[in-house]
Enzyme design. Structure first.
Site, PDB file in Angstrom:
ATOM      1  N   GLU A  25      12.803  47.718  43.993  1.00  0.00           N
ATOM      2  CA  GLU A  25      11.552  48.487  43.945  1.00  0.00           C
ATOM      3  C   GLU A  25      10.769  48.331  45.248  1.00  0.00           C
ATOM      4  O   GLU A  25      11.093  47.475  46.089  1.00  0.00           O
ATOM      5  CB  GLU A  25      10.678  48.036  42.768  1.00  0.00           C
ATOM      6  CG  GLU A  25      10.191  46.596  42.886  1.00  0.00           C
ATOM      7  CD  GLU A  25       8.900  46.340  42.094  1.00  0.00           C
ATOM      8  OE1 GLU A  25       7.901  47.060  42.338  1.00  0.00           O
ATOM      9  OE2 GLU A  25       8.897  45.411  41.268  1.00  0.00           O
ATOM     10  N   LYS A  86       0.684  53.552  44.889  1.00  0.00           N
ATOM     11  CA  LYS A  86       1.477  52.840  43.893  1.00  0.00           C
ATOM     12  C   LYS A  86       1.986  53.891  42.907  1.00  0.00           C
ATOM     13  O   LYS A  86       1.198  54.594  42.287  1.00  0.00           O
ATOM     14  CB  LYS A  86       0.601  51.798  43.198  1.00  0.00           C
ATOM     15  CG  LYS A  86       1.276  51.071  42.060  1.00  0.00           C
ATOM     16  CD  LYS A  86       0.342  50.025  41.462  1.00  0.00           C
ATOM     17  CE  LYS A  86       0.802  49.616  40.085  1.00  0.00           C
ATOM     18  NZ  LYS A  86      -0.144  48.710  39.420  1.00  0.00           N
ATOM     19  N   VAL A 106       8.236  49.101  38.716  1.00  0.00           N
ATOM     20  CA  VAL A 106       9.436  48.877  37.906  1.00  0.00           C
ATOM     21  C   VAL A 106       9.766  50.149  37.118  1.00  0.00           C
ATOM     22  O   VAL A 106      10.912  50.618  37.114  1.00  0.00           O
ATOM     23  CB  VAL A 106       9.245  47.667  36.956  1.00  0.00           C
ATOM     24  CG1 VAL A 106      10.352  47.601  35.911  1.00  0.00           C
ATOM     25  CG2 VAL A 106       9.188  46.371  37.766  1.00  0.00           C
ATOM     26  N   ALA A 141       3.282  50.795  31.972  1.00  0.00           N
ATOM     27  CA  ALA A 141       4.304  51.818  31.692  1.00  0.00           C
ATOM     28  C   ALA A 141       5.714  51.245  31.858  1.00  0.00           C
ATOM     29  O   ALA A 141       6.689  51.850  31.411  1.00  0.00           O
ATOM     30  CB  ALA A 141       4.104  53.023  32.611  1.00  0.00           C
ATOM     31  N   LYS A 159       4.347  37.383  34.860  1.00  0.00           N
ATOM     32  CA  LYS A 159       3.254  36.458  35.189  1.00  0.00           C
ATOM     33  C   LYS A 159       2.364  36.262  33.980  1.00  0.00           C
ATOM     34  O   LYS A 159       2.137  37.198  33.214  1.00  0.00           O
ATOM     35  CB  LYS A 159       2.386  37.071  36.279  1.00  0.00           C
ATOM     36  CG  LYS A 159       2.950  36.967  37.644  1.00  0.00           C
ATOM     37  CD  LYS A 159       1.847  37.149  38.676  1.00  0.00           C
ATOM     38  CE  LYS A 159       2.407  36.997  40.059  1.00  0.00           C
ATOM     39  NZ  LYS A 159       3.144  38.181  40.498  1.00  0.00           N
TER      40      LYS A 159
HETATM   41  N1  PSU Z   1       4.212  41.842  38.772  1.00  0.00           N
HETATM   42  C1  PSU Z   1       4.403  41.048  39.850  1.00  0.00           C
HETATM   43  N2  PSU Z   1       4.529  41.609  41.080  1.00  0.00           N
HETATM   44  C2  PSU Z   1       4.476  42.964  41.268  1.00  0.00           C
HETATM   45  C3  PSU Z   1       4.286  43.794  40.114  1.00  0.00           C
HETATM   46  C4  PSU Z   1       4.162  43.195  38.897  1.00  0.00           C
HETATM   47  O1  PSU Z   1       4.447  39.847  39.692  1.00  0.00           O
HETATM   48  O2  PSU Z   1       4.569  43.442  42.408  1.00  0.00           O
HETATM   49  C5  PSU Z   1       4.263  45.294  40.274  1.00  0.00           C
HETATM   50  C6  PSU Z   1       5.610  45.898  39.823  1.00  0.00           C
HETATM   51  O3  PSU Z   1       5.907  47.015  40.648  1.00  0.00           O
HETATM   52  C7  PSU Z   1       5.295  46.366  38.408  1.00  0.00           C
HETATM   53  C8  PSU Z   1       3.872  46.827  38.556  1.00  0.00           C
HETATM   54  O4  PSU Z   1       6.136  47.408  37.963  1.00  0.00           O
HETATM   55  O5  PSU Z   1       3.282  45.853  39.414  1.00  0.00           O
HETATM   56  C9  PSU Z   1       3.145  46.929  37.244  1.00  0.00           C
HETATM   57  O6  PSU Z   1       1.930  47.563  37.429  1.00  0.00           O
HETATM   58  P1  PSU Z   1       1.107  48.059  36.157  1.00  0.00           P
HETATM   59  O7  PSU Z   1       0.707  46.815  35.432  1.00  0.00           O
HETATM   60  O8  PSU Z   1      -0.062  48.817  36.742  1.00  0.00           O
HETATM   61  O9  PSU Z   1       2.030  48.939  35.358  1.00  0.00           O
END
Ligand code: PSU
Ligand code: MN
Length: 305
Positions: A25, A86, A106, A141, A159
């Site tokens: 990614e 993003k 992801v 998502a 995390k």
């Molecule tokens: N968690 C991490 N590092 C990251 C991400 C998540 O520890 O870089 C990134 C990944 O690309 C993940 C996205 O798909 O954040 C999720 O964002 P959201 O919660 O807005 O869907």
């Protein structure tokens, strides 16, 4: 071939030759790590995948195309710019139509990998159900994508900025297998353990590949989470990270951070509050996931060959 897809020559040749490919990614590059460590890590990760006998395919949106496999210049441009969107599932069509540069999450990387027929994807951590989601409804998502798109995601768990228990419940409801690689509990990114058991423990790559093959043979939709703990030497003390995450969450709330900004805000805060120690851990676990992802792609390729 989908009109929006643009495969690098290396990825094209590798597919024609039936070689194993690992998707990567780009949100982790543009929004997950600072420059220049982001670009250095992206390059190192690609090399580790090659060393295992697979081919890396970093994915991003550029010039109205879904790029599968980036050149060195493209990686640099992505990592050294503040003007990269993003890109999650809902952002893909708009960013392609307007020819903007987008770094895939992801969820979006799974969509693009699947369009290019790539079955294995390595990253750091997945998004999930945020703490307090019962009032904010903040659920990544990524989880819905795992429910419907057939790509295996090798990660170091998630995390603990997230509610790991609810994240697992969501995945269970959607029928997404969570496989621990040499572990029986979900790793929590910076730490090797969490209080939450995984669904299955696999002690070797062949078991994971066999499970994915059976799932594909059954025509079951949806992905799988392969949870690979951070190497012991790089894991952070549980108490340190818990305190930092608590502060980061409070600051996000105090600043009214919402929507797609929540995850990058928390990631940046955690890094700031750990004096960059979290960045070192982050880099180590991504590399470790790249190696396991490559080994998995190689075995899966051999089984399907
Ligand atoms: N968690 C991490 N590092 C990251 C991400 C998540 O520890 O870089 C990134 C990944 O690309 C993940 C996205 O798909 O954040 C999720 O964002 P959201 O919660 O807005 O869907
Ligand atoms: Mn969100």
């Amino acid at each position: 071939m989908n009109q929006y897809l643009s495969l690098s020559q290396e990825v094209k040749d590798s597919q024609a030759a039936g070689k194993p490919i690992v998707a990567l990614e780009s949100t982790i590059i543009s929004h997950g790590m600072p420059y220049p460590q982001n670009v250095e890590t992206a390059r190192a990760v690609e090399q580790l995948i090659r060393d295992e006998g697979a081919v890396p395919a970093t994915i991003a949106l550029m010039d109205g195309k879904i790029k599968i496999g980036l050149s060195d210049e493209e990686l640099e441009a992505l990592g050294n710019s503040t003007d990269v969107a993003k890109a999650s599932r809902r952002d893909l069509p708009y960013l392609l139509a307007t020819k903007k540069t987008g770094a895939t999450t992801v969820a979006a990387t799974m969509i693009c990998a699947s369009l290019a027929d790539i079955k294995v994807f390595a990253t750091g951590g997945i998004g999930g159900v945020h703490r307090g989601a019962e009032t904010t409804m903040d659920i990544s998502a990524d989880l819905e994508e795992l429910a419907q798109t057939n790509v295996a995601v090798v990660c170091a768990g998630a995390k603990s900025i997230l509610d790991l228990g609810l994240t697992l419940e969501y995945l269970e409801t959607k029928g997404v297998p969570v496989i621990g690689y040499q572990t029986d509990v979900l790793p929590a990114f910076y730490t090797r353990t969490s209080p939450f058991p995984v669904n299955f423990q696999a002690d070797d790559i062949a078991t994971i590949a066999g499970t994915l093959k059976a799932k594909a043979d059954l025509n079951m939709t949806g992905g799988a989470v392969i949870a690979n703990p951070i190497p012991e030497a790089h894991a952070m003390p549980e108490a340190d990270i818990t305190a930092v995450i608590h502060t980061a969450l409070q600051e996000a709330q105090a600043n009214n951070v919402t929507g797609k900004d929540v995850t990058p805000f928390l990631l940046a805060k955690v890094k700031e509050l750990t004096d960059g120690k979290s960045l070192e851990a982050n880099i180590a676990l991504v590399k470790n996931n790249a190696i396991v992802g490559a080994q998995l792609a190689v075995q899966l390729n051999a089984m399907n060959g």
